[in-house]
Design a protein around this motif. Structure first.
Motif, PDB file in Angstrom:
ATOM      1  N   LEU A 138      -6.771   8.799   2.081  1.00 29.24           N
ATOM      2  CA  LEU A 138      -6.213   8.180   3.289  1.00 29.24           C
ATOM      3  C   LEU A 138      -7.266   7.271   3.918  1.00 29.24           C
ATOM      4  CD1 LEU A 138      -3.558   8.258   4.865  1.00 29.24           C
ATOM      5  CD2 LEU A 138      -4.529  10.072   6.283  1.00 29.24           C
ATOM      6  N   GLY A 166      -3.258   5.759   0.856  1.00 28.97           N
ATOM      7  CA  GLY A 166      -2.456   5.579   2.061  1.00 28.97           C
ATOM      8  C   GLY A 166      -3.309   4.867   3.093  1.00 28.97           C
ATOM      9  N   VAL A 167      -2.732   3.870   3.766  1.00 29.10           N
ATOM     10  CA  VAL A 167      -3.510   3.123   4.744  1.00 29.10           C
ATOM     11  C   VAL A 167      -2.855   3.227   6.118  1.00 29.10           C
ATOM     12  CG1 VAL A 167      -4.595   0.919   5.299  1.00 29.10           C
ATOM     13  CG2 VAL A 167      -4.028   1.452   2.918  1.00 29.10           C
ATOM     14  N   VAL A 168      -3.661   3.553   7.123  1.00 24.80           N
ATOM     15  CA  VAL A 168      -3.201   3.443   8.507  1.00 24.80           C
ATOM     16  C   VAL A 168      -3.940   2.250   9.085  1.00 24.80           C
ATOM     17  CG1 VAL A 168      -3.040   4.556  10.756  1.00 24.80           C
ATOM     18  CG2 VAL A 168      -2.792   5.913   8.667  1.00 24.80           C
ATOM     19  N   THR A 172       0.833  -1.215   0.000  1.00 23.44           N
ATOM     20  CA  THR A 172       0.000   0.000   0.000  1.00 23.44           C
ATOM     21  C   THR A 172       0.863   1.258   0.000  1.00 23.44           C
ATOM     22  OG1 THR A 172      -0.161   0.247   2.400  1.00 23.44           O
ATOM     23  CG2 THR A 172      -1.785  -1.182   1.359  1.00 23.44           C
ATOM     24  N   LEU A 173       2.144   1.114   0.383  1.00 21.47           N
ATOM     25  CA  LEU A 173       3.035   2.270   0.380  1.00 21.47           C
ATOM     26  C   LEU A 173       3.707   2.456  -0.976  1.00 21.47           C
ATOM     27  CD1 LEU A 173       4.501   1.736   3.924  1.00 21.47           C
ATOM     28  CD2 LEU A 173       3.185   3.720   3.180  1.00 21.47           C
ATOM     29  N   ARG A 228       3.725   8.880   1.635  1.00 21.70           N
ATOM     30  CA  ARG A 228       3.584   8.064   0.439  1.00 21.70           C
ATOM     31  C   ARG A 228       2.909   8.869  -0.683  1.00 21.70           C
ATOM     32  NH1 ARG A 228       1.031   5.861  -3.050  1.00 21.70           N
ATOM     33  NH2 ARG A 228       0.407   3.708  -3.332  1.00 21.70           N
ATOM     34  N   ARG A 245       3.797   7.895   7.869  1.00 22.62           N
ATOM     35  CA  ARG A 245       4.259   7.004   6.804  1.00 22.62           C
ATOM     36  C   ARG A 245       3.259   6.989   5.655  1.00 22.62           C
ATOM     37  NH1 ARG A 245       5.109   0.577   7.781  1.00 22.62           N
ATOM     38  NH2 ARG A 245       2.841   0.710   7.928  1.00 22.62           N
ATOM     39  N   ALA A 246       1.966   6.953   6.010  1.00 17.57           N
ATOM     40  CA  ALA A 246       0.934   6.942   4.968  1.00 17.57           C
ATOM     41  C   ALA A 246       0.884   8.286   4.231  1.00 17.57           C
ATOM     42  CB  ALA A 246      -0.419   6.603   5.579  1.00 17.57           C
ATOM     43  N   PRO A 248      -0.477  10.053  -0.841  1.00 13.54           N
ATOM     44  CA  PRO A 248      -1.744   9.399  -1.225  1.00 13.54           C
ATOM     45  C   PRO A 248      -2.767  10.395  -1.791  1.00 13.54           C
ATOM     46  CG  PRO A 248      -1.731   9.765   1.134  1.00 13.54           C
ATOM     47  CD  PRO A 248      -0.417  10.287   0.619  1.00 13.54           C
TER      48      PRO A 248
END
Lengths: 228, 212
Positions: B154, B79-81, A127-128, B149, B145-146, B151
Motif C-alpha cells: 500500500l 494499492g495507492v492512496v 493502479t486499481l 483492490r 478502495r485501495a 494489493p
C-alpha cells in the motif's frame, strides 16, 4: 398541415443528419482525444485541418468532396470498387457532406469535455487494476459524456442546416438529396412557393429547438454529483 | 513481502534519487516539499518511469532499466492512496470501493466489501457521491478502495495532510490497524516528523534533489 411530400423531405433530412452524426461521432472523438491528450509535431496542422470546414466556404468543401469522392475521385472509386457504394447524387453523399461540415463543431465540443476530465483519475484506475482501455471506458468516457451529447446535438443541428457543400456535391434531387434547406431553396424559386417555404422553415426551426431542448435535458440527466 | 527500490527519476530539470528496502510494516519517506517523495511513490506504482535503476517487490521485478522490464500499473499489485484521493466523481462510494475488486484475483483479496466498510467505518456512506463526503470520510473511502483492490503493498501519499486534528487521529488509527491487523506493508509519504515517529517502523529521508 404537412403534405406527404413535406413529410418525405423531413424524413430524408433526419435520415441524412442522423447518419452524418453517427458517422462523425467516433471520428470526432478520436480526433478530439488526439488533440486534447497528445503532443506531437504536426498537431497544429491537424488542428487546422479539422477546423477547415468551419472557415472554408461550404461550396469549396463540396467541390473538394467532388474531387475526392466523385465517381472519378480516388476515394469515390475505392468505395465503388470495394463496397459498391456510390456517393455522388445520392443521399449517402449528402450524409458525407453534412458529416464533414459538422466535424469541426463536434471535435470542439468533445475536446472541451475531454480536457475537463482529469487524466490523474485514469491513472488512479490503472493502479486499481484496470488496463488502459478499461480505464478509458470506465472513467474518461463516462466523464466526457456531456460533451458527447452536446457534440451530437450540435452535429445534428449543423447537419439539418447543411446547404452549400451538399448542393455542390450531390445536387438538389427531390427524394434523394433534397433535404430541408435545399427544399426551401427550391420552393423559393417557384412562383407561389411562399406557403411551402413557410411550412418547411417552421419545421426547420422546430427541429432545431427540439434538438436543443433534448440536449439540455440529456445533459442534466447525465450530470452527476448533484444528488446524494 | 519486501520492496527494494534503487531508482533515479527526472521531474523537469531535477533528478531525484531514492534507494531503500522496505520489509513489513510502515516505511516512511520523509523530506521537505519538493524533495520528490510523490515522484518516488508514482515510480513504484508505475505511473512515472525512472530513468535508471530497479524496483522489486517480493523478488519480482516491477521495473528494471537494465533488463528492460517495466510492468504497467495494473500489473504491479500496488494499492495507492493519492494525496488528492482521486475518487471517481461519477460513481457512488460503493462503486468507487468495488472498482478495483473485480480485477483482483480471489487469492489476492484481503477482505470483502462488508469487512472493509466495518474496518473503516464507512458502511453508511455507500450510496453517497464522493463530492458529498467530508475530508476524513473521503480519505477512508480512498483507503478502502485501495485495500479492496487486493494489493501486495500500500502506497500512501500524505494521507493526513489535508485533515484536521480529530480526523487525523482517526485516519492514523486506521493506518495502524492496517499495519497490525492486515500485516500489509506500506510506504507512507509525509513531511511531518511527528506522524512518521508514531507510524513508521523505518524512515527514509529524501533531501533536496540534485540538479540533473
Amino acid at each position: 398541415m404537412l403534405s406527404t411530400a413535406d413529410w418525405a423531405i423531413v424524413a430524408l433530412s433526419l435520415k441524412v443528419a442522423l447518419v452524418a452524426v453517427a458517422l462523425t461521432l467516433p471520428v470526432a472523438f478520436a480526433l478530439a482525444w488526439v488533440l486534447a491528450r497528445t503532443r506531437f509535431p504536426g498537431r497544429i496542422v491537424l488542428d487546422a485541418l479539422v477546423h477547415l470546414p468551419l472557415v472554408v466556404p461550404p461550396v469549396v468543401m463540396g467541390w473538394l468532396l467532388l474531387l475526392g469522392f466523385g465517381s472519378n475521385g480516388p476515394a469515390g472509386r475505392l468505395l465503388e470498387g470495394l463496397f459498391g457504394v456510390t456517393l455522388m447524387f445520392r443521399w449517402t453523399g449528402a450524409a458525407l457532406a453534412a458529416a464533414v461540415m459538422a466535424l469541426p463543431l463536434m471535435v470542439r465540443a468533445i475536446r472541451l469535455s475531454l480536457e475537463a476530465v482529469d487524466p490523474r483519475l485514469e491513472a488512479a484506475a490503472r493502479t486499481l487494476g484496470a488496463g488502459p482501455w478499461r480505464a478509458f471506458a470506465t472513467v474518461t468516457l463516462p466523464l466526457s459524456l456531456p460533451g458527447l451529447i452536446a457534440a451530437s446535438v450540435l452535429g445534428l443541428a449543423r447537419s439539418l442546416g447543411e446547404f452549400g457543400a451538399t448542393i455542390t456535391f450531390v445536387s438538389n434531387i427531390p427524394g434523394e438529396t433534397q433535404t430541408l434547406p435545399l427544399a426551401i431553396y427550391s420552393a423559393l424559386q417557384l412562383p407561389g412557393g411562399d406557403v411551402q417555404v413557410a411550412r418547411l422553415a417552421s419545421i426547420s426551426v422546430m427541429l432545431s429547438l427540439a434538438a436543443l431542448v433534448a440536449s439540455e435535458a440529456l445533459a442534466r440527466r447525465s450530470g452527476f454529483g448533484h444528488v446524494a | 513481502m519486501s520492496l527494494e527500490v534503487d531508482i533515479a527519476v527526472l521531474r523537469g530539470e531535477r533528478r531525484i534519487a531514492a534507494c531503500f528496502t522496505a520489509r513489513g510494516g510502515i516505511t516512511a519517506l520523509l523530506g521537505p516539499s519538493g524533495a520528490g517523495k510523490t515522484s518516488v511513490i508514482e515510480a513504484i506504482a508505475g505511473l512515472l518511469r525512472p530513468v535508471e535503476g530497479r524496483i522489486e517487490l517480493g523478488g519480482e521485478a516491477l521495473f528494471d532499466a537494465a533488463r528492460r522490464i517495466d510492468l504497467p500499473p495494473e500489473a504491479r499489485g500496488c494499492g495507492v492512496v493519492f494525496q488528492d484521493l482521486r475518487l471517481f466523481p461519477h460513481r457512488s462510494v460503493r462503486d468507487n470501493l468495488l472498482y478495483g475488486a473485480r480485477f483482483a484475483p480471489s487469492s489476492a483479496r484481503l477482505m470483502t466489501l462488508e469487512q472493509t466498510c466495518a474496518f473503516l467505518g464507512i458502511a453508511d456512506l455507500l450510496g453517497r457521491r464522493p463530492r458529498t463526503l467530508s475530508g476524513g470520510e473521503a480519505q477512508r473511502v480512498a483507503i478502502g478502495r485501495a485495500l479492496l483492490r487486493g494489493p501486495r503493498l500500500l502506497l500512501l501519499d500524505e494521507p493526513l495532510s489535508s485533515l484536521d486534528g480529530a480526523r487525523r487521529d482517526g485516519v492514523m488509527a486506521v493506518i495502524e490497524r492496517i499495519r497490525d491487523e492486515l500485516g500489509l506493508p506500506m510506504v507512507l509519504v509525509s513531511h511531518r516528523a511527528e506522524e512518521v515517529e508514531r507510524l513508521a517502523n523505518r524512515v527514509v529521508r529524501l533531501d533536496q534533489p540534485l540538479l540533473a
